[in-house]
Structure formats: C-alpha cells, structure tokens
Design a protein around this motif. Structure first.
Motif, short mmCIF file in Angstrom:
data_model
loop_
_atom_site.label_atom_id
_atom_site.label_comp_id
_atom_site.label_asym_id
_atom_site.label_seq_id
_atom_site.Cartn_x
_atom_site.Cartn_y
_atom_site.Cartn_z
N MET A 26 0.82 -1.18 0.00
CA MET A 26 0.00 0.00 0.00
C MET A 26 0.87 1.24 0.00
SD MET A 26 -3.32 -0.27 2.37
CE MET A 26 -3.04 -1.65 3.45
N ASN A 27 0.38 2.26 -0.64
CA ASN A 27 1.06 3.53 -0.68
C ASN A 27 0.49 4.41 0.43
OD1 ASN A 27 1.96 6.12 -1.24
ND2 ASN A 27 1.95 5.77 -3.45
N ALA A 28 1.23 4.51 1.54
CA ALA A 28 0.75 5.24 2.71
C ALA A 28 0.51 6.71 2.41
CB ALA A 28 1.73 5.08 3.86
N ALA A 29 1.37 7.32 1.61
CA ALA A 29 1.21 8.74 1.29
C ALA A 29 -0.08 8.98 0.49
CB ALA A 29 2.43 9.24 0.51
N ALA A 30 -0.37 8.10 -0.45
CA ALA A 30 -1.59 8.25 -1.24
C ALA A 30 -2.83 8.06 -0.37
CB ALA A 30 -1.60 7.25 -2.41
N LEU A 31 -2.78 7.07 0.52
CA LEU A 31 -3.92 6.86 1.42
C LEU A 31 -4.13 8.04 2.35
CD1 LEU A 31 -3.46 3.10 2.33
CD2 LEU A 31 -5.22 4.11 0.89
N THR A 32 -3.05 8.58 2.87
CA THR A 32 -3.16 9.74 3.75
C THR A 32 -3.74 10.93 3.00
OG1 THR A 32 -1.31 8.97 5.07
CG2 THR A 32 -1.86 11.30 5.27
N ALA A 33 -3.30 11.13 1.77
CA ALA A 33 -3.83 12.23 0.96
C ALA A 33 -5.32 12.07 0.73
CB ALA A 33 -3.08 12.30 -0.37
N LEU A 34 -5.78 10.85 0.48
CA LEU A 34 -7.21 10.63 0.28
C LEU A 34 -7.99 10.85 1.57
CD1 LEU A 34 -7.32 7.58 -2.14
CD2 LEU A 34 -8.03 9.91 -2.60
N VAL A 35 -7.47 10.37 2.69
CA VAL A 35 -8.15 10.57 3.97
C VAL A 35 -8.23 12.06 4.28
CG1 VAL A 35 -7.96 10.20 6.47
CG2 VAL A 35 -7.63 8.30 4.91
N ASP A 36 -7.18 12.80 3.96
CA ASP A 36 -7.18 14.25 4.20
C ASP A 36 -8.27 14.95 3.40
OD1 ASP A 36 -5.13 14.29 6.02
OD2 ASP A 36 -3.57 14.77 4.54
N ARG A 37 -8.67 14.37 2.30
CA ARG A 37 -9.66 15.00 1.44
C ARG A 37 -11.07 14.42 1.60
NH1 ARG A 37 -4.81 15.58 -0.22
NH2 ARG A 37 -4.11 17.32 -1.47
N TRP A 38 -11.22 13.48 2.51
CA TRP A 38 -12.51 12.82 2.75
C TRP A 38 -13.38 13.68 3.67
CZ3 TRP A 38 -15.41 9.31 0.62
CH2 TRP A 38 -16.44 8.72 1.34
N ARG A 39 -14.64 13.84 3.33
CA ARG A 39 -15.58 14.60 4.15
C ARG A 39 -16.64 13.62 4.68
NH1 ARG A 39 -16.01 18.23 7.53
NH2 ARG A 39 -17.72 19.67 7.34
N PRO A 40 -16.56 13.23 5.96
CA PRO A 40 -17.48 12.22 6.51
C PRO A 40 -18.96 12.62 6.45
CG PRO A 40 -15.69 12.68 8.06
CD PRO A 40 -15.57 13.66 6.95
N GLU A 41 -19.24 13.90 6.56
CA GLU A 41 -20.65 14.33 6.58
C GLU A 41 -21.36 14.06 5.26
OE1 GLU A 41 -18.08 16.27 7.43
OE2 GLU A 41 -18.33 16.36 9.61
N THR A 42 -20.62 14.13 4.15
CA THR A 42 -21.24 13.96 2.83
C THR A 42 -20.74 12.72 2.10
OG1 THR A 42 -19.53 15.37 1.86
CG2 THR A 42 -21.60 16.44 2.52
N HIS A 43 -19.78 12.00 2.69
CA HIS A 43 -19.15 10.84 2.05
C HIS A 43 -18.63 11.19 0.65
CE1 HIS A 43 -21.57 8.47 5.06
NE2 HIS A 43 -20.30 8.24 5.36
N THR A 44 -17.88 12.29 0.61
CA THR A 44 -17.28 12.72 -0.64
C THR A 44 -15.82 13.07 -0.43
OG1 THR A 44 -17.94 15.02 -0.23
CG2 THR A 44 -19.43 13.69 -1.58
#
Length: 174
Positions: A1-19
């Motif tokens: 797994m690419n930890a940096a890519a996963l972290t970048a995606l988590v940083d951009r995730w909005r739990p309230e809207t699932h986007t």
C-alpha cells in the motif's frame, strides 16, 4: 500500500457527505463505481449479519474445522479472527484427493483470506476478521458484496478521519 496516497485521500474525505473534496470538485464513490472497478455484484440481498464476537472460536471450528490457538495469557485481548499466517499455514496446501466437503472448506477459507486482504482489510493488515468467514457459510447465496464493500469503505474513511481528529479539510479544498 502507498501510505502517502492513502493519507492524501483521507485528508480529502468529508465524513458528513461521504465525498472526496478534490481540486477539480467533489467526487463520490458510488455503487456503480464499485461494480465497474471491482466487478462485485450490487444486486442481491444486503450483507446484514450480527458481528458480535461471542463464541466466534466455536463457530469458526464449526465452519472450517479449526480455529487459531488461544493466547497463553488469558488476560490478553484476543482478536476475533485469524492471523493471515495461521490461515496460510493451515490451509495453504490443498490436500490431494479431497472430498466435496473439504473442497468447500478450502474454497470458503480462500475466499475469506482474499476478501479480508483486499476488500475488508483491517487496520493492522494481519488479521482476517471472523465475520467475513461467517458471511461465506453459504457460498451460493446472492449477497450484494459491492454494497458491503462501499459501506465498509465509507466506514473506514470516516473512522480514519475521526482518529486523526482534525478539521483542516477546508484548507485542502481551497
């Protein structure tokens, strides 16, 4: 797994809207995306089951004939599942001349191993949670695995955002 890519995606995730909030705009993974990308069925019955871990070891023995050994220290917390190493050690070699029941057991364990490593991976990456084995009790059942995978993705991303405890998503979207 690419930890940096996963972290970048988590940083951009909005739990309230699932986007995901990306520079190009919002992006939402949908059931159709799951079906097209992963090839999983989205038709069928929802994968709803009790995930309580009471008696999981006995149920695992009923399903596949064995369970991982108990921990030496009874006070130490035992995760409800099997380490991948234990699965590979005990089910890594298919026995020659196996009967129909043995074939079903090895098929069930192989599918459990695969979905636990790919679709429903735990945060540690070392354990196959027993509830996914429980879902494979009837191999022919028409579960909507795509729906379960998308729901699991949403839940894991939401939990990752809560663990990080940050509200800096707005900075990333500007």
């Amino acid at each position: 797994m690419n930890a940096a890519a996963l972290t970048a995606l988590v940083d951009r995730w909005r739990p309230e809207t699932h986007t995901f909030h990306l520079r190009a705009g919002e992006m939402t993974p949908t059931l159709q995306d799951v079906s097209m990308i992963l090839g999983l069925p989205i038709q069928g019955e929802p994968l709803c089951m009790n995930t309580a871990s009471d008696g999981w070891r006995r149920q695992m023995e009923d399903l596949i004939g064995m369970a991982p050994p108990m921990r030496e220290d009874p006070k130490e917390r035992t995760p409800a599942g099997a380490p991948f190493l234990w699965i590979r050690t005990n089910f890594g070699t298919f026995p020659q001349g196996a009967n129909r029941d043995t074939i079903k057991t090895y098929t069930r364990v192989y599918l459990w191993y695969m979905i636990s490593r790919t679709l429903f991976a735990d945060s540690g990456g070392k354990l196959a949670h027993w509830c996914w084995l429980k879902a494979l009790t009837v191999l022919e059942h028409p579960w909507s695995w795509g729906t379960a995978a998308l729901a699991y993705l949403y839940r894991q991303l939401d939990e990752a955002c809560r663990r990080l405890g940050r509200d800096r998503w707005m900075v990333l979207c500007v």
